[in-house]
Write a protein that holds these residues in place. Structure first.
Motif, PDB file in Angstrom:
ATOM      1  N   PHE A 256       0.910  -1.410   0.085  1.00  0.00           N
ATOM      2  CA  PHE A 256       0.430   0.253   0.470  1.00  0.00           C
ATOM      3  C   PHE A 256       1.002   1.151   0.315  1.00  0.00           C
ATOM      4  N   THR A 257      -0.018   2.410  -0.697  1.00  0.00           N
ATOM      5  CA  THR A 257       0.580   3.844  -0.968  1.00  0.00           C
ATOM      6  C   THR A 257       0.588   4.585   0.492  1.00  0.00           C
ATOM      7  N   SER A 258       1.109   5.547   0.678  1.00  0.00           N
ATOM      8  CA  SER A 258       0.360   6.261   1.995  1.00  0.00           C
ATOM      9  C   SER A 258      -0.508   7.136   1.466  1.00  0.00           C
ATOM     10  N   ALA A 259      -1.511   6.889  -0.343  1.00  0.00           N
ATOM     11  CA  ALA A 259      -2.846   7.050  -0.483  1.00  0.00           C
ATOM     12  C   ALA A 259      -3.402   6.457  -0.334  1.00  0.00           C
ATOM     13  N   GLY A 260      -2.929   4.884  -0.841  1.00  0.00           N
ATOM     14  CA  GLY A 260      -3.841   4.171  -0.236  1.00  0.00           C
ATOM     15  C   GLY A 260      -4.250   3.762   1.434  1.00  0.00           C
ATOM     16  N   THR A 261      -3.014   3.584   1.783  1.00  0.00           N
ATOM     17  CA  THR A 261      -3.373   3.444   3.707  1.00  0.00           C
ATOM     18  C   THR A 261      -4.591   4.687   3.672  1.00  0.00           C
ATOM     19  N   GLN A 262      -4.419   5.872   4.039  1.00  0.00           N
ATOM     20  CA  GLN A 262      -5.049   7.270   4.220  1.00  0.00           C
ATOM     21  C   GLN A 262      -6.751   6.586   3.388  1.00  0.00           C
ATOM     22  N   LEU A 263      -6.928   6.100   2.459  1.00  0.00           N
ATOM     23  CA  LEU A 263      -7.963   6.021   2.310  1.00  0.00           C
ATOM     24  C   LEU A 263      -8.938   4.527   2.465  1.00  0.00           C
ATOM     25  N   LEU A 264      -7.932   3.325   2.851  1.00  0.00           N
ATOM     26  CA  LEU A 264      -8.406   2.032   3.362  1.00  0.00           C
ATOM     27  C   LEU A 264      -7.791   1.473   4.101  1.00  0.00           C
ATOM     28  N   GLY A 265      -6.871   2.257   5.176  1.00  0.00           N
ATOM     29  CA  GLY A 265      -7.510   2.010   6.552  1.00  0.00           C
ATOM     30  C   GLY A 265      -5.739   0.647   6.357  1.00  0.00           C
ATOM     31  N   ARG A 266      -5.485   0.552   5.478  1.00  0.00           N
ATOM     32  CA  ARG A 266      -4.264  -0.809   5.352  1.00  0.00           C
ATOM     33  C   ARG A 266      -2.795   0.198   4.787  1.00  0.00           C
ATOM     34  N   SER A 267      -1.291  -0.903   5.879  1.00  0.00           N
ATOM     35  CA  SER A 267      -0.647  -0.826   5.897  1.00  0.00           C
ATOM     36  C   SER A 267       0.705  -1.678   4.988  1.00  0.00           C
ATOM     37  N   GLY A 268       1.809  -1.355   4.607  1.00  0.00           N
ATOM     38  CA  GLY A 268       2.684  -2.258   4.716  1.00  0.00           C
ATOM     39  C   GLY A 268       2.285  -3.055   3.070  1.00  0.00           C
ATOM     40  N   THR A 269       2.183  -4.559   3.413  1.00  0.00           N
ATOM     41  CA  THR A 269       1.915  -5.242   2.597  1.00  0.00           C
ATOM     42  C   THR A 269       0.856  -6.482   2.208  1.00  0.00           C
ATOM     43  N   ILE A 270       0.454  -7.266   1.507  1.00  0.00           N
ATOM     44  CA  ILE A 270      -0.714  -8.067   1.713  1.00  0.00           C
ATOM     45  C   ILE A 270      -0.405  -9.239   0.660  1.00  0.00           C
ATOM     46  N   THR A 271      -0.239 -10.465   0.699  1.00  0.00           N
ATOM     47  CA  THR A 271      -0.600 -11.831  -0.261  1.00  0.00           C
ATOM     48  C   THR A 271      -2.366 -11.401  -0.783  1.00  0.00           C
ATOM     49  N   VAL A 272      -1.671 -11.264  -3.013  1.00  0.00           N
ATOM     50  CA  VAL A 272      -3.362 -11.559  -3.308  1.00  0.00           C
ATOM     51  C   VAL A 272      -3.274 -12.115  -4.522  1.00  0.00           C
TER      52      VAL A 272
END
Length: 660
Positions: A256-272
């Motif tokens: 996740f980027t900082s913009a993604g963290t701000q919108l989605l409440g997620r940070s770091g990496t996930i497996t997709v």
């Protein structure tokens, strides 16, 4: 049709049509098959017409299934060209959707209005979603999307928002009318969507341009971009996004980027899950990259996996990977759909007042001066706030006090500084300067999702720890005097704490040492465990990202097996790739401890959908908080339990070493 055959999203493709991607393929054989199917359908359509005079021609019939409250198969209307059959099955209190309704949805819309009239006004917003399920669309992707939306509703993943969905085999302007968001799922390829006779490009472009939302996944993303490099042009409803064709099938890491963290409440990496989805890049700052490919499996590390853009009055979100397939991420997709529908999700966040921050600042100031270190966290209105999160509240509070604003402040998820640095002279910093420093820190956190390592001032570099102390003193002064100080004195952190740089450090607090040692079943010093941990956290720069990666690896790579108590330990669970709750917790704990992250066990009775049972789970200590890490279910995420009820469980014990 592409078939998905395993829980990890491994696919079979009997026609060897490598879809979900954007490239053209050899088509002679396919054309022959399609001609045959067309003739068959034409004959079938004539037969249907002869049997029932109430049906329109089969080529003009659109089958839809909508989730709402009451089953009512009588809600059927017709216009001059299409017949739309709507089956209502679930629904909730709703406010009026921003999209206008059409004749085909009149009955459904009237029912919703009656429900809303008997409820608190504005209590719930309903987002109407249309999912394409026609030619070239993957049935498994569509099924996954239905599951995602049902999960979002049942678990209230977007506060104050409910989703209804409809599937359609055809897209026209009249069909799109009345919906808030169109989802084009994964399928044979973006090129096929662009050339399908069942999909009106002009209808989609008009829908989005006039305020509709668009979610494009894999093939749906390829079709929506401005251009697929070297291949073809898309619909251009994400006009500031281009794509590169990817040839990779399997799981991969998404960051996740900082913009993604701000919108989605997620940070770091996930497996997709990934199946030849696009690697995207933006051509204007209007488009925002929310997540990137974190590894090199696609050949495009750092390119966008999730990106948002605007087209006319509407919004588009494109995804290269499949969050609707295993492992599923309903919270992320639900928030992306809400954003595309232009529905705010801020109501789900925690807010605190300036006066609450000021009171907490006085407490933190006193703690530092008594203990010569930062506390692990401060409690504000019953919420544990880490020091990195508190720095954001302090700087925002300082700015608001100076401007006279009393607006509540949102508690953000902020990672700690990665490498605190200080080189500062003792002296005073005037109010005008510390206000600029506060704005700089606030902007840094909003952009990067973590606290800065230092701030540059006229006295030199002030470290992360010192910044918390300095702004705690500034806001504590306000708490006592109802005004900001004219200046604040500054000294190096080491001169004030005797050299201690502890800021809630997970590895230096003596009370946490017992949660870092190896045990007979959590063999964290084993070379196998240490090497595995090192590979999992490689490239992760924050403790939170490392802990999340460890949790995700165990959840996604170890299957649950039922038996009682410990039988395998961490090493045996890793070797067999299976275990019960005890042994899966052993592996989580061992990997965390090998990475220097304190980890412990908890045991209690928990209520699952199937009944109430004894259960064991892990917790990891990150940035001053204990986070749930129950890896037995793919429904769980790091810090969040979804497969049992947190409100009703009974806790029997917390352990550094599990006794059974």
């Amino acid at each position: 049709m592409i078939m998905y055959t395993s829980k990890k999203g491994v696919y079979t493709n009997p026609l060897n049509i490598f879809g979900h991607g954007g490239g053209k393929i050899k088509r002679k054989l396919i054309f022959a098959v399609l001609i045959f199917l067309a003739l068959t359908l034409a004959l079938s359509a004539n037969t249907v017409s002869a049997v029932s005079q109430n049906q329109t021609n089969a080529t003009d019939k659109v089958q839809t299934t909508t989730q709402q409250v009451n089953t009512d198969t009588s809600n059927k209307t017709e216009d001059s060209t299409e017949k739309v059959t709507t089956t209502n099955s679930t629904g909730t209190t709703s406010t009026t959707s921003k999209s206008s309704t059409s004749s085909k949805n009149t009955s459904s819309s009237n029912n919703e209005s009656q429900i809303a009239a008997g409820s608190a006004a504005g209590s719930t917003t309903t987002i109407k979603v249309l999912i394409y399920n026609g030619a070239y669309a993957s049935a498994n992707c569509v099924s996954g999307l239905k599951t995602i939306l049902s999960n979002a509703n049942s678990n209230n993943l977007v506060s104050g928002v409910k989703f209804t969905y409809t599937t359609t085999t055809k897209i026209t302007s009249s069909i799109l009318s009345g919906y808030d968001v169109l989802i084009m799922p994964g399928g044979s390829g973006g090129y096929y969507y662009l050339n399908s006779g069942s999909i009106s490009a002009s209808a989609i472009k008009s829908f989005v341009a006039n305020g509709g939302g668009y979610i494009g996944i894999c093939a749906g993303a390829y079709a929506a971009v401005a251009s697929v490099d070297g291949k073809y042009n898309g619909w251009g409803i994400a006009p500031n996004v281009n794509a590169k064709v990817v040839s990779y099938v399997g799981n991969l890491a998404m960051q996740f980027t900082s913009a993604g963290t701000q919108l989605l409440g997620r940070s770091g990496t996930i497996t997709v899950n990934h199946y030849n989805g696009a690697a995207m890049y933006t051509t204007s700052s209007t488009a925002k990259i929310l997540a990137t490919y974190a590894d090199s499996k696609t050949g495009y590390k750092g390119y966008a996996d999730i990106v948002s853009d605007y087209y006319g009055e509407g919004r588009s979100v494109l995804l290269g990977s499949h969050l609707e397939l295993s492992p599923q991420y309903p919270d992320i997709l639900a928030k992306l759909i809400a954003w595309a529908a232009d529905v705010s999700t801020e109501s789900s966040t925690t807010t605190v007042s300036v006066s609450q921050v000021a009171s907490a600042a006085s407490s933190v100031k006193s703690f530092i001066e008594s203990n010569q270190r930062l506390p692990n966290y401060v409690t504000i209105s019953g919420e544990q706030v880490t020091m990195s999160e508190f720095l954001y509240l302090l700087t925002t509070g300082t700015i608001q006090v100076n401007s006279g604003s009393t607006t509540a402040i949102t508690v953000k998820n902020v990672d700690s500084a990665t490498n605190s640095t200080e080189n500062v002279e003792s002296g005073n910093i005037l109010k005008s300067e510390y206000l600029k420093i506060a704005e700089s820190i606030q902007n840094f956190i909003n952009t990067n999702g973590r606290a800065p390592n230092y701030a540059t001032t006229t006295l030199g570099k002030i470290s992360y720890e010192s910044l918390i102390y300095v702004f705690s003193r500034i806001v504590a002064f306000y708490d006592d005097n109802n005004r900001l100080p004219n200046y604040v004195s500054v000294k190096s952190w080491s001169s004030q704490t005797g050299g201690s740089t502890t800021s809630g450090s997970t590895t230096t607090d003596s009370s946490l040492q017992k949660y870092l040692v190896a045990t007979s079943n959590a063999q964290s010093t084993s070379s196998t465990i240490k090497n595995l941990a090192a590979s999992i956290i490689s490239g992760k720069t924050t403790t939170y990202a490392k802990a999340q990666a460890i949790f995700n690896w165990v959840r996604d790579n170890v299957s649950y097996s039922f038996y009682y108590n410990t039988q395998k330990g961490a090493l045996g669970t890793y070797s067999s790739r299976s275990g019960n709750c005890c042994d899966m917790a052993h592996l989580v704990v061992a990997l965390a401890r090998a990475a220097g992250i304190p980890a412990r066990y908890q045991y209690g009775t928990c209520t699952f959908s199937s009944g109430t049972y004894g259960h064991v789970w892990a917790q990891l200590y990150v940035n001053g908080k204990w986070y749930y890490a129950d890896a037995v279910s793919t429904r769980n995420t790091f810090g969040t339990i979804n497969n049992w009820n947190l409100n009703t469980y009974t806790l029997y014990g917390t352990y550094a070493e599990l006794p059974f």
